[in-house]
Write a protein that holds these residues in place. Sequence first.
Motif, PDB file in Angstrom:
ATOM      1  N   SER A  58       0.773  -1.199   0.005  1.00 39.99           N
ATOM      2  CA  SER A  58       0.000   0.183   0.243  1.00 39.99           C
ATOM      3  C   SER A  58       1.019   1.336  -0.117  1.00 39.99           C
ATOM      4  O   SER A  58       1.640   1.571   1.025  1.00 39.99           O
ATOM      5  N   LEU A  59       0.907   2.113  -1.029  1.00 43.02           N
ATOM      6  CA  LEU A  59       1.909   3.091  -1.282  1.00 43.02           C
ATOM      7  C   LEU A  59       1.085   4.506  -1.044  1.00 43.02           C
ATOM      8  O   LEU A  59       0.105   4.508  -0.973  1.00 43.02           O
ATOM      9  N   PRO A  60       1.900   5.464  -0.524  1.00 39.97           N
ATOM     10  CA  PRO A  60       1.143   6.873  -0.285  1.00 39.97           C
ATOM     11  C   PRO A  60       0.856   7.431  -1.616  1.00 39.97           C
ATOM     12  O   PRO A  60       1.360   7.033  -2.854  1.00 39.97           O
ATOM     13  N   SER A  61       0.279   8.416  -1.872  1.00 37.59           N
ATOM     14  CA  SER A  61      -0.169   9.194  -3.234  1.00 37.59           C
ATOM     15  C   SER A  61       1.003   9.796  -3.671  1.00 37.59           C
ATOM     16  O   SER A  61       1.009   9.865  -5.038  1.00 37.59           O
ATOM     17  N   GLU A  62       2.059  10.122  -3.041  1.00 42.19           N
ATOM     18  CA  GLU A  62       3.166  10.799  -3.776  1.00 42.19           C
ATOM     19  C   GLU A  62       4.663  10.607  -2.655  1.00 42.19           C
ATOM     20  O   GLU A  62       4.502  10.387  -1.469  1.00 42.19           O
ATOM     21  N   MET A  63       5.736  10.871  -3.489  1.00 39.89           N
ATOM     22  CA  MET A  63       6.961  11.034  -2.582  1.00 39.89           C
ATOM     23  C   MET A  63       7.750  11.955  -3.303  1.00 39.89           C
ATOM     24  O   MET A  63       7.499  12.210  -4.457  1.00 39.89           O
ATOM     25  N   ILE A  64       8.488  12.514  -2.318  1.00 34.55           N
ATOM     26  CA  ILE A  64       9.214  13.809  -2.894  1.00 34.55           C
ATOM     27  C   ILE A  64      10.524  13.524  -2.479  1.00 34.55           C
ATOM     28  O   ILE A  64      11.058  13.196  -1.119  1.00 34.55           O
ATOM     29  N   VAL A  65      11.547  13.824  -3.113  1.00 33.79           N
ATOM     30  CA  VAL A  65      13.096  13.697  -2.897  1.00 33.79           C
ATOM     31  C   VAL A  65      13.395  14.427  -1.451  1.00 33.79           C
ATOM     32  O   VAL A  65      12.964  15.624  -1.281  1.00 33.79           O
ATOM     33  N   ASN A  66      14.027  13.674  -0.813  1.00 29.18           N
ATOM     34  CA  ASN A  66      14.608  14.128   0.581  1.00 29.18           C
ATOM     35  C   ASN A  66      13.423  14.387   1.594  1.00 29.18           C
ATOM     36  O   ASN A  66      13.855  14.997   2.693  1.00 29.18           O
ATOM     37  N   GLU A  67      12.363  14.028   1.364  1.00 27.50           N
ATOM     38  CA  GLU A  67      11.145  14.070   2.240  1.00 27.50           C
ATOM     39  C   GLU A  67      10.790  12.599   2.703  1.00 27.50           C
ATOM     40  O   GLU A  67      10.271  11.779   1.974  1.00 27.50           O
ATOM     41  N   ASP A  68      10.831  12.336   4.031  1.00 21.28           N
ATOM     42  CA  ASP A  68      10.798  11.040   4.472  1.00 21.28           C
ATOM     43  C   ASP A  68       9.270  10.491   4.278  1.00 21.28           C
ATOM     44  O   ASP A  68       8.437  11.339   4.212  1.00 21.28           O
ATOM     45  N   ALA A  69       9.054   9.184   3.897  1.00 22.60           N
ATOM     46  CA  ALA A  69       7.927   8.602   3.553  1.00 22.60           C
ATOM     47  C   ALA A  69       7.810   7.200   3.868  1.00 22.60           C
ATOM     48  O   ALA A  69       8.880   6.754   4.610  1.00 22.60           O
ATOM     49  N   SER A  70       6.770   6.489   3.844  1.00 23.97           N
ATOM     50  CA  SER A  70       6.664   5.154   4.315  1.00 23.97           C
ATOM     51  C   SER A  70       5.539   4.617   3.597  1.00 23.97           C
ATOM     52  O   SER A  70       4.564   5.327   2.879  1.00 23.97           O
ATOM     53  N   PHE A  71       5.344   2.946   3.489  1.00 29.78           N
ATOM     54  CA  PHE A  71       4.546   2.439   2.869  1.00 29.78           C
ATOM     55  C   PHE A  71       4.276   1.288   3.682  1.00 29.78           C
ATOM     56  O   PHE A  71       5.340   0.936   4.436  1.00 29.78           O
ATOM     57  N   THR A  72       2.991   0.676   3.403  1.00 31.33           N
ATOM     58  CA  THR A  72       2.891  -0.808   4.076  1.00 31.33           C
ATOM     59  C   THR A  72       2.816  -1.800   3.378  1.00 31.33           C
ATOM     60  O   THR A  72       2.229  -1.895   2.037  1.00 31.33           O
ATOM     61  N   VAL A  73       3.410  -2.895   4.066  1.00 34.59           N
ATOM     62  CA  VAL A  73       3.449  -4.554   3.283  1.00 34.59           C
ATOM     63  C   VAL A  73       2.071  -5.048   3.739  1.00 34.59           C
ATOM     64  O   VAL A  73       2.027  -5.130   5.090  1.00 34.59           O
ATOM     65  N   THR A  74       1.542  -5.722   3.186  1.00 31.51           N
ATOM     66  CA  THR A  74       0.199  -6.110   3.422  1.00 31.51           C
ATOM     67  C   THR A  74       0.204  -7.960   3.234  1.00 31.51           C
ATOM     68  O   THR A  74       0.924  -8.320   2.492  1.00 31.51           O
ATOM     69  N   LEU A  75      -0.463  -8.665   4.169  1.00 32.38           N
ATOM     70  CA  LEU A  75      -0.419 -10.041   4.004  1.00 32.38           C
ATOM     71  C   LEU A  75      -1.978 -10.247   3.466  1.00 32.38           C
ATOM     72  O   LEU A  75      -2.879  -9.845   4.276  1.00 32.38           O
ATOM     73  N   ASN A  76      -2.328 -10.722   2.426  1.00 33.93           N
ATOM     74  CA  ASN A  76      -3.702 -11.038   1.957  1.00 33.93           C
ATOM     75  C   ASN A  76      -4.165 -12.270   1.922  1.00 33.93           C
ATOM     76  O   ASN A  76      -3.523 -13.319   1.930  1.00 33.93           O
ATOM     77  N   GLY A  77      -5.596 -12.480   2.317  1.00 34.62           N
ATOM     78  CA  GLY A  77      -6.072 -13.581   2.566  1.00 34.62           C
ATOM     79  C   GLY A  77      -7.775 -13.354   2.592  1.00 34.62           C
ATOM     80  O   GLY A  77      -8.104 -12.110   2.159  1.00 34.62           O
ATOM     81  N   SER A  78      -8.493 -14.322   2.901  1.00 37.09           N
ATOM     82  CA  SER A  78     -10.125 -13.982   2.946  1.00 37.09           C
ATOM     83  C   SER A  78     -10.542 -14.916   4.343  1.00 37.09           C
ATOM     84  O   SER A  78     -11.372 -15.876   4.166  1.00 37.09           O
ATOM     85  N   GLY A  79     -10.003 -14.495   5.494  1.00 42.13           N
ATOM     86  CA  GLY A  79     -10.206 -15.140   6.751  1.00 42.13           C
ATOM     87  C   GLY A  79      -9.518 -16.395   6.802  1.00 42.13           C
ATOM     88  O   GLY A  79      -9.869 -17.394   7.608  1.00 42.13           O
ATOM     89  N   ASP A  80      -8.445 -16.462   6.046  1.00 43.67           N
ATOM     90  CA  ASP A  80      -7.669 -17.896   6.162  1.00 43.67           C
ATOM     91  C   ASP A  80      -6.632 -17.807   7.346  1.00 43.67           C
ATOM     92  O   ASP A  80      -6.511 -16.572   7.734  1.00 43.67           O
ATOM     93  N   THR A  81      -6.349 -19.026   7.931  1.00 52.14           N
ATOM     94  CA  THR A  81      -5.296 -19.212   9.084  1.00 52.14           C
ATOM     95  C   THR A  81      -3.933 -19.211   8.446  1.00 52.14           C
ATOM     96  O   THR A  81      -3.665 -20.310   7.670  1.00 52.14           O
TER      97      THR A  81
END
Length: 988
Positions: A58-81
């Motif tokens: 999940s990425l942010p809408s934009e990134m700019i050089v030298n401005e700190d940013a972050s994004f999220t790594v997701t684990l996808n399922g459908s109620g799976d164990t």
Amino acid sequence: MHLKQKLISMLKKTFTGSYRILVAIMTIVLIATGTTVYVNEKRNEVTTHAANPAFGISLPSEMIVNEDASFTVTLNGSGDTFYGAEGHLTYDSSKITVTDVSFGTCIFDSCVDLSEEGTVKLLAASGPTGMTVSSQQNLATVSVTPIASGNLSLSFSRSDVINASQEVVAGGYDPESITIADETGAVCGDGVVEGTEVCDEDGDTTDAGTCNADCSALTFCGDNTVQDPNGAAESETCDDGNNDDGDGCSAICAFEPDVCGNGVLEGVEQCDDGNTLDSDGCSSICELEQPAVCGNSSLEAGEQCDDGNTTNGDGCSSICETEAGAEVCGNNIVEAAEQCDDGNTDNGDGCSSICENELPAAPEDPTLVDITFTVPGTVQTGNTAQLITFAEFSDGSSVNVTSPNTNPGLSYSSNNVGVANLSCSVCSTVLGNTVGSATITASYTVDDVTVVKNGSITVTAPPAPVCGDNNVDAGEQCDDGNTTNGDGCSSICEIEAPEEPAEEPEEEPEAPEVGDPDEEDPVLPAAPEDPEVADAVEEVEQVLEEEETQQEPALEIEAPTLEEIDQCSAEFEETNDEDNDGLSDRMECYLGTDHENQDTDGDTCNDGDEVNQLSTNPLVEDCSVADPVTAMFESVAITDPQPGWILPNDQPSFRVIAPVNATSISLVAVPTEDSEATASVAIGPFTEMNETLVSGLDASDFQVTSEDYTETFADGDYTLVAVAKRTDGSSVTSTPILMTIDGSYSVDKPVPRTLSDVDLPEEGSNLEAWVQSAFAQPEVHAQPIVQAQYDPNNPVEINELRPFVSGDSEFGSQVFAVWNSLVLTSSVISDSVAGEFNIQAPRDLEADEPHRVNLYAIKDFNGNKVRSDSVNVYFRIKTVPFPTQNIFWLLLLLISALVAIKEARERLMNKGGNKVVTQKVAAAEALYAQDNIEGMQGDDSIVQTSELPDAEESAKLEAELMDGEVKSAEESSHVFEDMDDMDVEKHQ
């Protein structure tokens, strides 16, 4: 007629009861036998969830050089164990820097590895109960700092989960991208020149286009990157980082023909010493020059003069050195009363035959511009080597000033006299003292102009003496070219005394000729103990003299372009091989061969054999097996490695296709003339042969791995030759091929993930360790499968007669699969960004037999083909069972259809007035039964009345069956009349 109807009624009743019992039994059987089907379906369902994809970003809408940013790594399922997950996120390290990775609170245990630049390795494991994953569960937050504008692509090179069945499932991944803008809002690579950008090429943020990677300048000829076109709209075929002509790449970045004097041996050049001077051993046209000959009237290297004779006392001595007090006109040295000396005695060239200036006056002496200083690269301890120095002047002329004795402006020095020093104070030879390295400095001064140049020299120890090489080395009393005792020279090269002096002494046997010692013959292994290998060495020596070494395969396999990938992927499936030649239809699309024809060029060789085994071109008639005797009885082909491959392992594997009557194979690798390696390697003989087919003809296959021999190869270039012994005692050799051993290269070996429908976890992966740690039940999890990959005693069991192996490699690599049960090879080009591959066996394999598939990859590094190590998967194909489960399902479907039809019929008959008809039919059948019973009483030959129910009971049974009302026989007497009336009405 009455009896018939009664029997029908009984059968209906019986069938109805049996049907219900049968349905119950079938249901129980199907539940029991369908367990595997259900499990497989459930497993596939989980796999589907994990592959759509297992990980996401999940990425942010934009990134700019030298401005700190972050994004999220997701684990996808459908109620799976899920019990655990492992993902390797790849990113462009030239665009962002990863500063921190934090995990969500829902994870029981987790860790991150950032040791590999450009990759974030994430590991997560739950507790013993697993973790339920919603449609999108946050796994980790990655904090980054953008460092360059342009397009940033993020993807996963690994995407695995452990599902509810505690199986490792390889999932898919969807690459994501985001645009990074600079502080001014400009985005390099969007095709719009903005902010501080000088140029901007749409979609390209590399140095390969017309605009450099950060959009700060246009590319140009001389920037050391080949562009077509470059920023000046010029087409480049080369770019050596300068704008000089004469160095192989011209000032306009176009390839130049062979250039003499650039220090590179090219084309037909015999030598190239980095200049175009004559008399220095390499002429101005790069031909080798003969050593100087005193007395031939030609002033050559090392001569101070040459007056055409070897007489002393005439000014030029017998060794062509200037004699004191003598003047020699024409020796290129101005002496005493000479006004000039141009090296000849011709008039009219400015200096007369008596060495006086001719009008017009000679121009002023040119000034010193540079010196060319040549130092030998290596010298052995105790030996000397020649230094060569040329002075270059402003008028373009150059003079050999090598000797300080005759050119006092020249001096030499060493920075480490203990390693290497000048032999004397006024000579031009360097002496190797001890092993090590030293820098030799040349300084030349003329007319107050001084130029200094340095050169490096390495002093090496002399090679240890080798008894049996036909050279008497230090410490040897003799060397007759063998290590046999009793022939006058012992096995340790000491002179043997004859046991009894003969009356007439016999001549000492001559040493066998191994070649002219003055010629540069191949250095072959010294007298191997095994006579068969010794014979092979002799065969190889003759082959290297007569046959040209094959430098590279006839067909160059290159990674397909994105356009080719799109086109061929849309037209062909990855694994389909319509003509069964070992090349998938998609790979044939890339190569340009016919996917419906095993032999595109019609030269009688299978396309797959030409690409995978014979090193020939399937598009050119360069292979023929039309004559089986010549092809399969008188030739040997080295199929692994192929010509020109680089092997990063010092104990590589080999594969040879040999004649059907071959009894053994030996391999001999000889260092090439300019190789860093100095020792040859001979291995064998090997006698284990497998039967194989090459383009439909019988042959033998030989394979050897590092486990089969102990010798090691030093880094360097080798000429490799295979020698096969045949049943009649004769031998046959392969065409010599060039191979390179270079440990500086590293290519990841392919990682098999699945064999047909069986998962194969990566050997020793962290994910397996997490599984074993989390559950403390290693015997239940991945370990047995991992052992099965590499343990021939514990093979993987599959049900596919023509299996396919899938896994991960590198994008653009050619992945080979050698199916050893067939000894046939198939290959594909990894055309996905993740390097995924999927290779099918060329044809069906035998069931209930042991099998092995050997996998390795070839990767292109700037035109160099580098081979990875191999990985083996051992497997066994179980006898394919009869599909009983399918039959059960079909029977259940048929019975269900019959039930549905019956119920529909009953509903139709019970609707409206049809219920009366139903009742009448039941009553009629009861009456029929009663009449029949009365008419047959006493007739035991037909049926006993005691065996049949009475009329009332029959009427009751029939009424229950047909859901009607119970009627007496008398009440049913009008049924037939009513039915007759209905029939009349129907026919009217």
